[in-house]
Design an enzyme around this catalytic site. Structure first.
Site, PDB file in Angstrom:
ATOM      1  CG  PHE A 107      -0.421   0.598   2.454  1.00  0.00           C
ATOM      2  CD1 PHE A 107       0.279  -0.147   3.380  1.00  0.00           C
ATOM      3  CD2 PHE A 107      -0.628   1.951   2.727  1.00  0.00           C
ATOM      4  CE1 PHE A 107       0.777   0.428   4.536  1.00  0.00           C
ATOM      5  CE2 PHE A 107      -0.140   2.530   3.880  1.00  0.00           C
ATOM      6  CZ  PHE A 107       0.570   1.767   4.790  1.00  0.00           C
ATOM      7  CE  LYS A 108       4.599   1.275   4.700  1.00  0.00           C
ATOM      8  NZ  LYS A 108       4.057  -0.015   5.119  1.00  0.00           N
TER       9      LYS A 108
END
Ligand SMILES: *Cc1c(COP(=O)(O)O)cnc(C)c1O
Length: 493
Positions: A107-108
């Protein structure tokens, strides 16, 4: 929009200055002076990029609409494996928000695809002539996402510190094979907290600042202490909500609960920001692994990091000093925040008062997940839905079942899926079959066979890419390492 430090509201900065600085000069974190009101009704016709543009524009009003649009288009178009960036998948009894479709499968990527463009725009607008030196500590996923985002960005170098032996073999290979002239990757003999504390110490070290100044560098951070990491993440809470409206699962205005596997509290805090901006967010379930310092805090009001640090099957959440909690504390405890942070630094703990804890409990539900529960949840989710989730996402699924038992909630629940299962193939395979080969690429193949899904090419191809970064330092050498690197005119050909 003005921003100020969580520890001293007289230390202010514009949004772009906050992004360039990374962290406030007193070691506090930048907070926006207010939350822009953004009703979801006004976004219903927009796609992920459109939503991102509206949110970024509201927080960085020094940039023109054209600048914001160009920045978001450059960040996302063609970089994710699906044009809607963060698809919502319906399973039995819950929705999964897949946040791992970006270039490094975690998700970064949602924020770290934007941050380099935001940083470049900020440098230009502010007339920063110095070269940026981005220092980053990683629990596994931020490192690769930041390296990918900042690779060969003009006027910028990026150095990543990761805990030696504290990330998955796939995560480690993703980082140590990173190409680019301007990247450095270094293992640290310690855990993530040590690495993050070391990076924060370099930020506040007068001698490091002076030396880097002389060498023509200006320091910044790609960690979620940088407000430029947090704000792009608000998008997917709105997007998931709008997707639920579109499939008639909810009417506009109905509350939706979000279950977030949490470490440094950045992801879940973006959900809280969305709520403050007017999105009908019900409960934010804070899901911890065995390193359950946040669960204890939200239960008792005492934050106590004087405890054992566990290496778990969800290593990106192996964190005991959760940086972004400071931002939430500021919103609830105001000026007392700097005292709490001082106490955490000096004694290893702090305790908020009963009224403050009650305020937190209105929005957050704490849950924890043991190693056994994590693995059995991977298996359960697969058996019930033929859906392969990673170990971090499993921590959230487990938290959802705890929440539903405790609160008898019937509101729609969205589980945030933070990484591809193929980043943690040994642990996921172990969960499904009770055993896994040592070799991570064999485990990936086996998982492909079981699930019928192909692993992302970016992961399978790691097998054939030579390792490029082999530096290892002790904790006390972290500052010296970067000062030595900064003396080198060029890092790689
Ligand atoms: C970073 C990370 C988390 C934790 O997110 P925070 O914003 O630090 O709370 C959870 N899962 C994965 C896979 C991660 O990479």
């Amino acid at each position: 929009m003005l921003y100020f430090s969580t520890r001293d509201t007289s230390l202010t900065a514009t949004g772009l200055e906050a992004v360039v600085n990374g962290i406030a000069p007193d070691g506090g974190l930048y907070m926006p002076a207010h939350f822009p009101h953004l009703p979801v009704e006004s976004l219903l016709s927009l796609d992920a990029l459109g939503i991102s543009k509206r949110i970024l524009g509201a927080y960085f009003d020094e940039l023109s609409e054209e600048e914001i649009n160009a920045l978001i288009d450059a960040s996302y178009i063609g970089r994710f494996d699906t044009p809607d960036l963060t698809p919502l998948v319906q399973l039995k009894g819950a929705y999964v928000l897949e946040l791992f479709r970006g270039p490094t499968q975690a998700f970064k990527d949602v924020a770290l695809s934007v941050l380099p463009h935001l940083m470049t725009a900020a440098r230009k607008k502010l007339g920063v002539k110095k070269e940026m030196l981005i220092l980053t500590a990683t629990s596994g996923d931020t490192g690769k996402a930041a390296l990918t985002g900042f690779c060969d960005v003009a006027g910028t170098r990026i150095a990543v510190y990761y805990p030696e032996g504290g990330v998955s073999p796939v995560q480690q290979k993703q980082m140590t094979t990173q190409k680019g002239k301007n990247v450095a990757v270094c293992a640290v003999r310690g855990n993530f907290d040590d690495a993050q504390t070391g990076v924060k110490a370099i930020f506040t070290s007068a001698s490091a600042k002076e030396k880097l100044d002389q060498l023509g560098f200006s320091l910044s951070s790609a960690n979620s202490i940088n407000i430029g990491r947090l704000i792009p993440q608000i998008m997917y809470y709105y997007k998931a909500y709008i997707d639920l409206v579109k499939i008639d699962a909810i009417q506009v205005g109905e509350a939706v609960n979000f279950i977030v596997p949490t470490g440094n509290f950045g992801n879940i805090l973006a959900g809280y920001f969305a709520k403050k901006m007017g999105l009908p967010v019900g409960c934010l379930v804070c899901a911890s692994n065995l390193n359950d310092v946040l669960t204890d805090f939200l239960t008792t009001g005492t934050y106590d990091r004087r405890r054992a640090f566990y290496k778990t099957a969800s290593p990106s959440m192996d964190i005991l000093i959760s940086s972004n909690l400071e931002r939430l504390l500021y919103l609830v405890c105001g000026e007392k925040t700097s005292g709490y942070m001082e106490s955490l630094k000096n004694t290893g703990y702090y305790e908020i008062d009963a009224a403050e804890l009650d305020a937190l409990k209105k929005d957050f539900f704490p849950a924890r997940c043991s190693e056994q529960e994590c693995l059995s949840t991977v298996r359960r989710v697969f058996d019930e839905n033929q859906y392969l989730c990673d170990t971090h996402t499993a921590v959230a699924f487990h938290a959802l079942s705890q929440y539903q038992k405790a609160e008898k909630s019937t509101a729609p629940a969205v589980v945030l899926s933070t990484a591809s299962p193929f980043k943690f193939p040994n642990a996921v395979l172990n969960a499904l079959e009770g055993a896994a080969p040592d070799d991570e690429f064999e485990a990936i193949e086996r998982l492909e066979n079981i699930s019928g899904i192909l692993a992302p090419k970016a992961l399978t191809s790691l097998k054939d890419i030579p390792q490029r970064h082999t530096d290892v330092v002790k904790l006390e050498e972290m500052e010296n390492y970067i000062l030595r690197k900064a003396e080198q005119i060029q890092w790689y050909e």
